[in-house]
Design a protein around this motif. Structure first.
Motif, PDB file in Angstrom:
ATOM      1  N   ASP A 131       0.824  -1.203   0.000  1.00  0.00           N
ATOM      2  CA  ASP A 131       0.000   0.000   0.000  1.00  0.00           C
ATOM      3  C   ASP A 131       0.862   1.259   0.000  1.00  0.00           C
ATOM      4  OD1 ASP A 131      -2.850  -0.992   2.110  1.00  0.00           O
ATOM      5  OD2 ASP A 131      -2.332  -1.449   0.020  1.00  0.00           O
ATOM      6  N   VAL A 132       0.410   2.283  -0.708  1.00  0.00           N
ATOM      7  CA  VAL A 132       1.107   3.571  -0.718  1.00  0.00           C
ATOM      8  C   VAL A 132       0.484   4.469   0.343  1.00  0.00           C
ATOM      9  CG1 VAL A 132       1.696   5.620  -2.063  1.00  0.00           C
ATOM     10  CG2 VAL A 132       1.664   3.361  -3.158  1.00  0.00           C
ATOM     11  N   CYS A 133       1.324   4.992   1.217  1.00  0.00           N
ATOM     12  CA  CYS A 133       0.866   5.820   2.339  1.00  0.00           C
ATOM     13  C   CYS A 133       1.449   7.225   2.219  1.00  0.00           C
ATOM     14  CB  CYS A 133       1.297   5.181   3.661  1.00  0.00           C
ATOM     15  SG  CYS A 133       0.744   6.078   5.131  1.00  0.00           S
ATOM     16  N   LEU A 134       0.642   8.239   2.459  1.00  0.00           N
ATOM     17  CA  LEU A 134       1.079   9.632   2.468  1.00  0.00           C
ATOM     18  C   LEU A 134       1.426  10.038   3.895  1.00  0.00           C
ATOM     19  CD1 LEU A 134       1.213  12.429   0.855  1.00  0.00           C
ATOM     20  CD2 LEU A 134      -1.044  12.837   1.874  1.00  0.00           C
ATOM     21  N   VAL A 135       2.607  10.599   4.098  1.00  0.00           N
ATOM     22  CA  VAL A 135       3.026  11.055   5.427  1.00  0.00           C
ATOM     23  C   VAL A 135       2.648  12.524   5.602  1.00  0.00           C
ATOM     24  CG1 VAL A 135       5.029  11.525   6.901  1.00  0.00           C
ATOM     25  CG2 VAL A 135       4.872   9.363   5.656  1.00  0.00           C
ATOM     26  N   VAL A 136       2.131  12.860   6.782  1.00  0.00           N
ATOM     27  CA  VAL A 136       1.700  14.226   7.103  1.00  0.00           C
ATOM     28  C   VAL A 136       2.570  14.767   8.244  1.00  0.00           C
ATOM     29  CG1 VAL A 136      -0.224  15.659   7.882  1.00  0.00           C
ATOM     30  CG2 VAL A 136      -0.666  13.654   6.434  1.00  0.00           C
ATOM     31  N   GLU A 137       3.071  16.003   8.086  1.00  0.00           N
ATOM     32  CA  GLU A 137       3.907  16.622   9.109  1.00  0.00           C
ATOM     33  C   GLU A 137       3.529  18.091   9.259  1.00  0.00           C
ATOM     34  OE1 GLU A 137       5.349  16.556  11.732  1.00  0.00           O
ATOM     35  OE2 GLU A 137       7.478  16.096  11.549  1.00  0.00           O
ATOM     36  N   ASP A 138       3.842  18.672  10.422  1.00  0.00           N
ATOM     37  CA  ASP A 138       3.525  20.088  10.642  1.00  0.00           C
ATOM     38  C   ASP A 138       4.655  20.998  10.176  1.00  0.00           C
ATOM     39  OD1 ASP A 138       5.144  19.129  12.725  1.00  0.00           O
ATOM     40  OD2 ASP A 138       4.402  20.619  14.145  1.00  0.00           O
ATOM     41  N   VAL A 139       5.887  20.715  10.619  1.00  0.00           N
ATOM     42  CA  VAL A 139       7.045  21.538  10.263  1.00  0.00           C
ATOM     43  C   VAL A 139       8.186  20.621   9.849  1.00  0.00           C
ATOM     44  CG1 VAL A 139       8.730  23.237  11.065  1.00  0.00           C
ATOM     45  CG2 VAL A 139       6.390  23.313  11.939  1.00  0.00           C
ATOM     46  N   VAL A 140       8.895  20.980   8.774  1.00  0.00           N
ATOM     47  CA  VAL A 140      10.071  20.222   8.347  1.00  0.00           C
ATOM     48  C   VAL A 140      11.286  21.136   8.362  1.00  0.00           C
ATOM     49  CG1 VAL A 140      11.222  19.205   6.343  1.00  0.00           C
ATOM     50  CG2 VAL A 140       8.948  18.419   7.004  1.00  0.00           C
ATOM     51  N   THR A 141      12.333  20.682   9.033  1.00  0.00           N
ATOM     52  CA  THR A 141      13.602  21.408   9.045  1.00  0.00           C
ATOM     53  C   THR A 141      14.646  20.584   8.292  1.00  0.00           C
ATOM     54  OG1 THR A 141      13.025  22.387  11.177  1.00  0.00           O
ATOM     55  CG2 THR A 141      15.319  22.541  10.493  1.00  0.00           C
ATOM     56  N   SER A 142      15.143  19.525   8.919  1.00  0.00           N
ATOM     57  CA  SER A 142      16.108  18.652   8.247  1.00  0.00           C
ATOM     58  C   SER A 142      15.433  17.495   7.527  1.00  0.00           C
ATOM     59  CB  SER A 142      17.095  18.083   9.273  1.00  0.00           C
ATOM     60  OG  SER A 142      16.428  17.183  10.151  1.00  0.00           O
ATOM     61  N   GLY A 143      14.174  17.219   7.867  1.00  0.00           N
ATOM     62  CA  GLY A 143      13.468  16.097   7.264  1.00  0.00           C
ATOM     63  C   GLY A 143      13.624  14.793   8.018  1.00  0.00           C
ATOM     64  N   SER A 144      14.363  14.812   9.135  1.00  0.00           N
ATOM     65  CA  SER A 144      14.667  13.560   9.838  1.00  0.00           C
ATOM     66  C   SER A 144      13.425  12.910  10.445  1.00  0.00           C
ATOM     67  CB  SER A 144      15.714  13.817  10.933  1.00  0.00           C
ATOM     68  OG  SER A 144      15.240  14.779  11.865  1.00  0.00           O
ATOM     69  N   SER A 145      12.500  13.708  11.012  1.00  0.00           N
ATOM     70  CA  SER A 145      11.300  13.130  11.624  1.00  0.00           C
ATOM     71  C   SER A 145      10.416  12.456  10.573  1.00  0.00           C
ATOM     72  CB  SER A 145      10.502  14.210  12.353  1.00  0.00           C
ATOM     73  OG  SER A 145      11.226  14.701  13.456  1.00  0.00           O
ATOM     74  N   VAL A 146      10.292  13.105   9.423  1.00  0.00           N
ATOM     75  CA  VAL A 146       9.512  12.500   8.334  1.00  0.00           C
ATOM     76  C   VAL A 146      10.149  11.193   7.914  1.00  0.00           C
ATOM     77  CG1 VAL A 146       8.814  12.735   5.924  1.00  0.00           C
ATOM     78  CG2 VAL A 146       8.549  14.666   7.486  1.00  0.00           C
ATOM     79  N   TYR A 147      11.483  11.208   7.769  1.00  0.00           N
ATOM     80  CA  TYR A 147      12.126   9.995   7.264  1.00  0.00           C
ATOM     81  C   TYR A 147      12.086   8.863   8.280  1.00  0.00           C
ATOM     82  CZ  TYR A 147      15.043   6.935   4.578  1.00  0.00           C
ATOM     83  OH  TYR A 147      15.475   5.861   3.854  1.00  0.00           O
ATOM     84  N   GLU A 150      12.928  25.546   4.863  1.00  0.00           N
ATOM     85  CA  GLU A 150      13.923  25.808   3.818  1.00  0.00           C
ATOM     86  C   GLU A 150      15.356  25.656   4.313  1.00  0.00           C
ATOM     87  OE1 GLU A 150      12.002  29.729   2.911  1.00  0.00           O
ATOM     88  OE2 GLU A 150      12.193  29.035   0.842  1.00  0.00           O
ATOM     89  N   GLN A 151      15.572  24.640   5.141  1.00  0.00           N
ATOM     90  CA  GLN A 151      16.909  24.400   5.676  1.00  0.00           C
ATOM     91  C   GLN A 151      17.479  23.063   5.189  1.00  0.00           C
ATOM     92  OE1 GLN A 151      15.519  26.132   9.822  1.00  0.00           O
ATOM     93  NE2 GLN A 151      17.725  25.788   9.899  1.00  0.00           N
ATOM     94  N   GLY A 152      16.932  22.550   4.103  1.00  0.00           N
ATOM     95  CA  GLY A 152      17.498  21.352   3.494  1.00  0.00           C
ATOM     96  C   GLY A 152      16.627  20.116   3.586  1.00  0.00           C
ATOM     97  N   GLY A 153      15.480  20.203   4.270  1.00  0.00           N
ATOM     98  CA  GLY A 153      14.640  19.026   4.444  1.00  0.00           C
ATOM     99  C   GLY A 153      14.101  18.462   3.149  1.00  0.00           C
ATOM    100  N   THR A 154      13.628  19.336   2.271  1.00  0.00           N
ATOM    101  CA  THR A 154      13.076  18.880   0.990  1.00  0.00           C
ATOM    102  C   THR A 154      14.123  18.132   0.187  1.00  0.00           C
ATOM    103  OG1 THR A 154      11.454  20.670   0.891  1.00  0.00           O
ATOM    104  CG2 THR A 154      12.066  19.634  -1.195  1.00  0.00           C
ATOM    105  N   GLU A 155      15.327  18.708   0.143  1.00  0.00           N
ATOM    106  CA  GLU A 155      16.396  18.104  -0.651  1.00  0.00           C
ATOM    107  C   GLU A 155      16.841  16.773  -0.057  1.00  0.00           C
ATOM    108  OE1 GLU A 155      16.202  21.193   0.403  1.00  0.00           O
ATOM    109  OE2 GLU A 155      16.059  22.349  -1.450  1.00  0.00           O
ATOM    110  N   ARG A 156      16.920  16.706   1.271  1.00  0.00           N
ATOM    111  CA  ARG A 156      17.343  15.465   1.923  1.00  0.00           C
ATOM    112  C   ARG A 156      16.327  14.360   1.652  1.00  0.00           C
ATOM    113  NH1 ARG A 156      17.457  13.314   7.544  1.00  0.00           N
ATOM    114  NH2 ARG A 156      17.673  11.076   7.180  1.00  0.00           N
ATOM    115  N   LEU A 157      15.027  14.675   1.778  1.00  0.00           N
ATOM    116  CA  LEU A 157      13.988  13.670   1.566  1.00  0.00           C
ATOM    117  C   LEU A 157      13.965  13.204   0.118  1.00  0.00           C
ATOM    118  CD1 LEU A 157      11.176  15.204   3.786  1.00  0.00           C
ATOM    119  CD2 LEU A 157      12.347  13.016   4.170  1.00  0.00           C
ATOM    120  N   LYS A 158      14.217  14.124  -0.813  1.00  0.00           N
ATOM    121  CA  LYS A 158      14.234  13.720  -2.220  1.00  0.00           C
ATOM    122  C   LYS A 158      15.326  12.698  -2.477  1.00  0.00           C
ATOM    123  CE  LYS A 158      12.864  16.060  -5.611  1.00  0.00           C
ATOM    124  NZ  LYS A 158      12.573  17.085  -6.645  1.00  0.00           N
TER     125      LYS A 158
END
Length: 476
Positions: A115-131, A154-162
């Motif tokens: 199954d494909v699941c969408l992750v929901v978060e409030d604030v992303v900084t480094s992306g570590s909690s999402v990952y 805008e501190q690198g989270g988007t790029e790290r997760l990508k």
């Protein structure tokens, strides 16, 4: 910055309930920050929590198809719950720690492996909690391709997760937030500058010695599509750059076929590979309203913009009627159109007036790819000046080279093939690498190289990869 009034109001509300604070705060990492976000407070404001959930659901429409959602504990759990109930989508719960009784599972809820699941978060900084949540979902056999977040710092989270295979879709960026608050007098210029300086100096994707990341001194010279999107005032250019980032595609296909069925079939095949579908409505023998409806549906399904290559080239009064009226009524359905500047700035003013309140944009033809064309020299320079004077509507150029350093202008190059050459009618071809990496344009426009291929889907993928790889090379 392009942010609508609804999001401006949301930002103000978050500030007023102290979901965002400014001053001098020590973060969990130990560093001092001029801004602090505590969005847990919104659970005490039910209407605000619903608004947050609604805007997150709207950006979730940009994600690949998913069957469930999972909030990052703990702040995003109530937000995900509201999204689940309001939209009738199953929710999974990720535990912080396993129970020492019962099933002892870390993921609660009904799901199937794959199954494909969408992750929901409030604030992303480094992306570590999402990952961390993504990794746990993966361990239980679930797939995560996308995550949505209310605020991207805008501190690198988007790029790290990508890099980890997860596309992050944000409602608000830090830059947008502080600009809105400054605009409404909630923070002063000094605090505004302090926050942006903090963000720039505290990115989590800064390279360490010997790393292969993009050097910090190169980042400003070669901005990413997303960074450029945040600067755009025209909603179409913003959306296009976001699509390019999300789909990892700077490929536009020119579907120069002559009947509706063939065009729609081709677009259905390659729509997932492109950021733009370019049409020539006046060569379509059976053009009709049903065609317009169906190509708009495909644009929504595959997440691309429609560019009608009309090449307007008359006085303002005439192009006004040509754009919004006649048989084709282009202003009703095409996100983007284009124009020659032979008539002067009046052609742009006429198109802009015809567009009215529609979210539309124009490209100016500054250079051409045909042998012996006259679009060069002073003509090109004058075209750039017209674009600069009308930057609320003109979003870029049809050209062979980058013409202006302003990052809000998008440069699109036609006449691109995987191999250089010419055709029998004087079309000159250049490669994707020459267009993007060498000439520093942004979008490659490919027609017959895809539409006449034996396998258009595979060929489109080759062009998509070649164009995007050339863009990535330019960032380094």
């Amino acid at each position: 910055m392009n942010i609508d009034s609804r999001l401006e109001e949301l930002i103000i509300k978050l500030y007023e309930v102290e979901g965002v604070k400014f001053g001098d705060f020590k973060l969990k990492s130990g560093i001092q920050s001029p801004a602090y976000f505590d969005l847990r407070v919104i659970v005490s404001y039910p209407q605000l929590m619903r608004e947050v959930s609604q805007v997150l659901w709207e950006v979730a429409k940009n994600a690949q198809k998913f069957v469930s959602i999972c909030g990052v504990p703990y702040t995003a759990l109530p937000i995900a719950s509201v999204m689940s109930v309001d939209n009738n989508v199953p929710m999974l719960i990720r535990r912080r720690e396993a129970k020492d009784y019962g099933t002892k599972k870390m993921i609660e809820g009904k799901y199937e492996k794959g199954d494909v699941c969408l992750v929901v978060e409030d604030v992303v900084t480094s992306g570590s909690s999402v990952y961390e949540t993504v990794e746990l979902l993966n361990e239980y056999g679930l797939q995560v391709k996308d995550a949505v977040v209310l605020l991207e710092r805008e501190q690198g989270g988007t790029e790290r997760l990508k890099k980890d295979g997860v596309n992050l879709h944000s409602v608000i960026t830090m830059t947008q937030l502080v600009r809105v608050l400054k605009k409404h007098g909630k923070i002063d210029e000094k605090m505004f500058d302090s926050v942006l300086k903090f963000v720039a100096e505290n990115r989590f994707d800064k390279p360490t010695k010997g790393s292969g990341d993009i050097p910090a001194n190169k980042a400003k010279a070669a901005m990413t599509f997303k960074e450029r999107a945040n600067l755009c005032s025209n909603s179409v250019s913003k959306k296009l750059l976001e699509i390019m980032e999300q789909k990892q595609s700077n490929l536009a296909i020119s579907v120069d076929l002559t009947n509706c069925k063939d065009i729609l079939q081709m677009v259905e095949q390659v729509g997932s590979k492109v950021c733009i579908v370019k049409t020539h409505a006046d060569i379509i023998d059976d053009f009709n309203e049903e065609f317009v409806e169906k190509i708009r549906e495909l644009a929504q399904k595959h997440n691309f913009l429609i560019f009608e290559d009309r090449k307007f080239a008359d006085i303002g009064k005439t192009v006004l009627h040509q754009y919004k009226g006649g048989v084709h009524k282009i202003a009703d359905w095409a996100d983007i159109t284009n124009a020659h500047t032979v008539p002067g700035a009046g052609v742009v003013k006429g198109l802009k007036k015809a567009a009215g309140n529609r979210q539309r944009a124009c490209l100016l033809i500054a250079e051409m790819s045909s042998s012996g064309n006259l679009a060069k020299g002073d003509y090109t320079k004058a075209t750039v000046e017209i674009a600069k004077e009308n930057s609320d509507f003109v979003i870029g150029f049809i050209c062979q080279h980058k013409l202006i350093d302003d990052p809000v202008f998008i440069h699109m190059t036609p006449g691109v093939k995987l191999g250089e050459g010419t055709d029998s009618l004087g079309q000159l071809y250049i490669t994707p690498n020459d267009a993007i990496s060498v000439n520093k344009t942004d979008v490659i426009i490919v027609g017959r190289g895809i539409t006449e291929a034996l396998d258009p889907v595979s060929e489109a993928e080759l062009y998509r990869k070649a164009g995007y790889d050339a863009y990535l090379e330019r960032l380094v």
